[in-house]
Scaffold this active site. Structure first.
Site, short mmCIF file in Angstrom:
data_model
loop_
_atom_site.label_atom_id
_atom_site.label_comp_id
_atom_site.label_asym_id
_atom_site.label_seq_id
_atom_site.Cartn_x
_atom_site.Cartn_y
_atom_site.Cartn_z
N LYS A 2 4.85 15.09 0.78
CA LYS A 2 4.03 14.43 1.81
C LYS A 2 4.91 13.64 2.78
CE LYS A 2 1.55 11.93 -1.11
NZ LYS A 2 2.02 12.39 -2.42
N ARG A 51 14.52 13.57 -6.77
CA ARG A 51 14.45 12.75 -5.56
C ARG A 51 15.51 11.66 -5.57
NH1 ARG A 51 8.36 11.80 -3.98
NH2 ARG A 51 8.24 10.61 -5.91
N ARG A 105 14.15 6.31 -7.63
CA ARG A 105 13.02 5.39 -7.77
C ARG A 105 12.74 5.13 -9.25
NH1 ARG A 105 8.19 7.77 -4.09
NH2 ARG A 105 7.04 7.16 -5.94
N ARG A 159 1.64 9.90 -13.29
CA ARG A 159 1.16 9.90 -11.90
C ARG A 159 0.42 11.20 -11.58
NH1 ARG A 159 6.73 8.77 -9.74
NH2 ARG A 159 6.03 9.70 -7.79
N ARG A 198 -6.28 7.25 -1.73
CA ARG A 198 -5.96 7.85 -3.02
C ARG A 198 -7.11 7.74 -4.01
NH1 ARG A 198 -0.15 7.28 -2.95
NH2 ARG A 198 0.84 8.22 -4.74
P1 ADP Z 1 3.94 9.51 -5.01
O1 ADP Z 1 5.30 10.09 -5.01
O2 ADP Z 1 3.36 9.42 -6.41
O3 ADP Z 1 3.00 10.16 -4.04
P2 ADP Z 1 3.98 6.98 -3.48
O4 ADP Z 1 5.32 6.66 -2.98
O5 ADP Z 1 2.96 7.43 -2.50
O6 ADP Z 1 4.16 7.96 -4.70
O7 ADP Z 1 3.37 5.68 -4.20
C1 ADP Z 1 4.11 4.98 -5.18
C2 ADP Z 1 3.17 4.08 -5.95
O8 ADP Z 1 2.57 3.11 -5.06
C3 ADP Z 1 1.98 4.78 -6.60
O9 ADP Z 1 2.29 5.34 -7.87
C4 ADP Z 1 0.99 3.62 -6.72
O10 ADP Z 1 1.33 2.76 -7.79
C5 ADP Z 1 1.23 2.86 -5.43
N1 ADP Z 1 0.33 3.32 -4.34
C6 ADP Z 1 0.71 3.93 -3.19
N2 ADP Z 1 -0.35 4.21 -2.42
C7 ADP Z 1 -1.44 3.78 -3.12
C8 ADP Z 1 -2.84 3.79 -2.86
N3 ADP Z 1 -3.35 4.31 -1.72
N4 ADP Z 1 -3.66 3.25 -3.80
C9 ADP Z 1 -3.17 2.71 -4.92
N5 ADP Z 1 -1.87 2.67 -5.24
C10 ADP Z 1 -1.00 3.20 -4.33
#
Ligand code: ADP
Length: 300
Positions: free
Chosen positions: A80, A191, A235, A246, A157
């Site tokens: 994404k 990553r 990360r 996740r 989300r």
């Molecule tokens: P991913 O690689 O899982 O898509 P992100 O970088 O988008 O990870 O998000 C990292 C973390 O930040 C998520 O696992 C969650 O804990 C938190 N997070 C990000 N966006 C949201 C959201 N819209 N609602 C709730 N938690 C979020």
């Protein structure tokens, strides 16, 4: 029903904002205690429209002048951030990743930091209230700089987040990126981020062999440039156990968001055929942006 209809009323009464600039105050208002959580408005069986959403026609005519309000959906590791960031460069709208907002908060010494650390490092979702507060602040900062339009990545989300967003602004397109499951875990584990410039790279070399009539898939690593090579970090939530958690949470909490937008005719399904070289031009074609070919390299 409560959240969606009450948010809609609030937004309509205020002559629906069309730019990010006007969105944040509505997001904050939508999250006031009088709004309760509900996902009962969903009817995932209605109008499962898999065709291209109508917004794409508009883009084709006026790709430069339009401040798009797009959302990227997709499992952890799907890419994404990579594609949202390229499109953001191409279209000149901000790429707003709520994961980045959470990580910025984690890196700060703010009071939220330790609370967030525990949640994120267990692969759980941050509460809707906290995430909308972070997003609102980001939009507010953008407003001050004269930003309009956005490409959201990682938000919404949950169905509740989607209901609130839908009630306060007009999302015109939701791109649902999909990648073969076998590749997702490897992509997350591979990553790497440059601790200095923030650049995103990937050391995984994914080579899925053809099997049972399914074609093979190869995704080359995305190596860092020499100046970043010694500064790479991983990360803390990109461990095997946390990535699997996740992915489970995505299925439970975010998969229904796909249905939410599908039933509203806003979802564009995009199956990634491989890495960036195979996927980028196809994505531009799917978005009716193929005549931006000359600018493709600028987006990288
Ligand atoms: P991913 O690689 O899982 O898509 P992100 O970088 O988008 O990870 O998000 C990292 C973390 O930040 C998520 O696992 C969650 O804990 C938190 N997070 C990000 N966006 C949201 C959201 N819209 N609602 C709730 N938690 C979020």
């Amino acid at each position: 029903m409560a959240v969606f209809s009450r948010c809609s009323t609030a937004a309509t009464a205020a002559a629906k904002p069309t730019a990010a600039a006007a969105t944040f105050s509505y997001l904050i208002r939508a999250l006031s205690p009088s709004f309760s959580s509900s996902s009962s408005t969903l009817d995932p069986e209605t109008d499962l429209n898999r065709n291209k959403p109508a917004a794409l026609g508009v883009l084709k005519r006026e790709p430069k002048g339009r401040n798009v309000q797009w959302v990227f959906l997709g499992c952890p590791g799907v890419g994404k951030g990579t594609y949202a960031s390229r499109l953001s460069n191409l279209l000149g709208v901000p790429h707003i990743a709520t994961g980045d907002l959470v990580r910025d908060e984690l890196a700060s010494s703010g009071s939220l930091s330790s609370q967030l650390k525990e949640i994120v490092n267990q692969g759980k979702l941050v509460s809707d209230e906290i995430i909308i507060d972070l997003l609102s602040k980001r939009l507010e900062m953008g407003e001050a700089k004269g930003e309009s339009g956005f490409i959201l990545d990682g938000f919404p989300r949950t169905v509740r987040q989607a209901e609130i967003l839908e009630g306060v602004t007009d999302i015109d397109l939701v791109i649902n990126l999909k990648l073969r499951e076998e590749a997702l875990l490897a992509k997350c584990l591979g990553r790497r981020i440059c601790s200095e410039c923030g650049g995103n790279y990937n050391v995984a070399s994914i080579d899925i062999k053809a099997d049972n009539g399914r074609p093979g898939m190869y995704m080359a690593p995305l190596p860092p440039p020499p100046q970043c090579a010694s500064k790479l970090i991983t990360r803390p939530d990109d461990t095997e156990e946390v990535v699997k958690q996740r992915l489970r949470i995505y299925q439970a909490m975010t998969r229904p968001v796909e249905d939410f937008y599908r039933s509203r005719g806003k979802l564009l399904e995009f199956d990634l055929p491989g890495g960036i070289p195979e996927s980028w031009s196809k994505l531009l074609r799917a978005l009716n942006l193929e005549d931006h070919d000359d600018k493709q390299s600028a987006a990288a």
